[in-house]
Write a protein that holds these residues in place. Structure first.
Motif, short mmCIF file in Angstrom:
data_model
loop_
_atom_site.label_atom_id
_atom_site.label_comp_id
_atom_site.label_asym_id
_atom_site.label_seq_id
_atom_site.Cartn_x
_atom_site.Cartn_y
_atom_site.Cartn_z
N GLY A 1 -5.47 17.33 -8.17
CA GLY A 1 -5.04 15.97 -8.44
C GLY A 1 -4.54 15.27 -7.20
O GLY A 1 -4.78 14.07 -7.01
N LEU A 2 -3.85 16.01 -6.33
CA LEU A 2 -3.35 15.43 -5.09
C LEU A 2 -4.49 14.96 -4.19
O LEU A 2 -4.50 13.82 -3.72
CB LEU A 2 -2.47 16.45 -4.36
N VAL A 3 -5.46 15.83 -3.96
CA VAL A 3 -6.57 15.48 -3.06
C VAL A 3 -7.40 14.34 -3.65
O VAL A 3 -7.74 13.37 -2.96
CB VAL A 3 -7.45 16.72 -2.80
N ALA A 4 -7.73 14.46 -4.93
CA ALA A 4 -8.54 13.42 -5.56
C ALA A 4 -7.81 12.08 -5.57
O ALA A 4 -8.39 11.03 -5.28
CB ALA A 4 -8.90 13.82 -6.99
N ALA B 1 0.82 -1.20 0.00
CA ALA B 1 0.00 0.00 0.00
C ALA B 1 0.86 1.26 0.00
O ALA B 1 0.57 2.22 -0.73
CB ALA B 1 -0.92 -0.01 1.23
N GLY B 2 1.93 1.27 0.81
CA GLY B 2 2.77 2.45 0.89
C GLY B 2 3.53 2.73 -0.39
O GLY B 2 3.56 3.87 -0.87
N VAL B 3 4.13 1.69 -0.96
CA VAL B 3 4.91 1.89 -2.18
C VAL B 3 4.02 2.26 -3.35
O VAL B 3 4.33 3.17 -4.14
CB VAL B 3 5.74 0.63 -2.50
N LEU B 4 2.90 1.57 -3.49
CA LEU B 4 1.97 1.90 -4.57
C LEU B 4 1.45 3.32 -4.41
O LEU B 4 1.31 4.06 -5.39
CB LEU B 4 0.80 0.91 -4.59
N GLY B 5 1.13 3.70 -3.16
CA GLY B 5 0.64 5.05 -2.94
C GLY B 5 1.67 6.11 -3.28
O GLY B 5 1.37 7.11 -3.94
N LEU C 1 2.46 12.35 0.27
CA LEU C 1 3.88 12.69 0.36
C LEU C 1 4.55 12.60 -1.01
O LEU C 1 5.38 13.45 -1.37
CB LEU C 1 4.58 11.76 1.35
N GLY C 2 4.19 11.56 -1.76
CA GLY C 2 4.77 11.44 -3.10
C GLY C 2 4.33 12.56 -4.02
O GLY C 2 5.13 13.09 -4.80
N PRO D 1 6.62 16.58 -6.83
CA PRO D 1 6.52 17.26 -8.13
C PRO D 1 5.71 18.54 -8.06
O PRO D 1 6.00 19.50 -8.79
CB PRO D 1 5.85 16.22 -9.03
N LEU D 2 4.70 18.58 -7.19
CA LEU D 2 3.87 19.78 -7.10
C LEU D 2 4.68 20.97 -6.60
O LEU D 2 4.65 22.06 -7.20
CB LEU D 2 2.68 19.52 -6.18
#
Length: 254
Positions: free
Chosen positions: A78-81, A42-46, A181-182, A186-187
């Motif tokens: 995009g981050l929130v969604a 879950a963490g890596v995919l997220g 966090l990911g 870029p943002l």
């Protein structure tokens, strides 16, 4: 001379203190591995989704406009969604998995209660399939049943640890936090860097971040690091290139 195995030597004569046995380097033992891998997945995919999807979004918008506010708004949306979507998706999928595991364990409990002799024979047969002779398999099955019947059957028959079921809430929060966090990398990079260098710096920072997450995931899951890094970086670069080209084409026509 025939090969001597540990079954041929009484435990008292083995030159090994069981209490001193430790995990080999890179080889985890014991309970908790399922939860660790679940959190890792879950963490890596997220984190990867947060980096790649947000980088692709902001780079694509940057290809269409130089307006910093528009890029920021698009990136935040995009981050929130994305974070909410990842959390909801993980919760639903892991809840379904947990429900299936609990149903299988309930069935196993009922069978152990209603037909203990048949279940013992079934467990012994499974150990025979793994390579033990019939007499030893029955002894192992009997001892494990006496110690923890449900745990023994669940492990061999179902591949489930009754004390280590997957947690939907843990997976959801891990995925949401990791995505956020990911996505911030870029943002913030594309918003704070000057216009003439924002895309190049963002691409470079994303490539480095994906290399780190790929290497980390490989190390934590005891897999080869090189392939994980190449997959992460290659996929992210392709995504940014595709969205930047689309943004540039659309921006040129508006």
């Amino acid at each position: 001379m025939g090969r001597v195995t540990t079954e041929d030597v009484p435990a008292a004569e083995l030159d090994v203190d069981v209490d001193d046995v430790r995990e080999h380097e890179g080889e985890p033992h014991g309970a908790g591995i399922g939860s660790r891998l679940n959190w890792l997945r879950a963490g890596v995919l997220g984190a990867n989704d947060g980096i790649v999807s947000t980088a692709g979004l902001v780079v694509g918008v940057a290809g269409a406009t130089t307006d910093r506010t528009q890029i920021l708004v698009a990136g935040l949306a995009g981050l929130v969604a994305g974070a909410m979507s990842m959390a909801a998706g993980e919760y639903v999928s892991v809840s379904t998995q947990r429900d299936s595991e609990k149903a299988l364990l309930d069935k196993e409990r009922r069978e152990l209660r209603e037909m203990p002799e048949e279940e013992l024979a079934e467990l012994a047969a499974l150990y025979v399939e793994k390579g033990l002779d019939a007499e030893l398999a029955l002894q192992v099955a009997q001892q494990l049943t006496d110690h923890d019947a449900l745990g023994a059957h669940a492990e061999v028959e179902l591949g489930i640890d009754p004390d280590d079921l997957t947690s939907p809430w843990a997976a959801a929060f891990a995925s949401m936090i990791a995505f956020t966090l990911g996505a911030l990398l870029p943002l913030l990079t594309i918003v704070l860097v000057p216009q003439d260098a924002r895309v190049a710096v963002t691409v470079l920072s994303v490539a480095v971040a994906l290399a780190i997450t790929g290497w980390t995931s490989a190390r934590l899951s005891f897999g080869p690091a090189g392939r994980a890094v190449l997959r992460n970086v290659g996929g992210g670069l392709f995504a940014m290139l595709a969205t930047y080209l689309v943004g540039s084409l659309v921006g040129a026509r508006i």
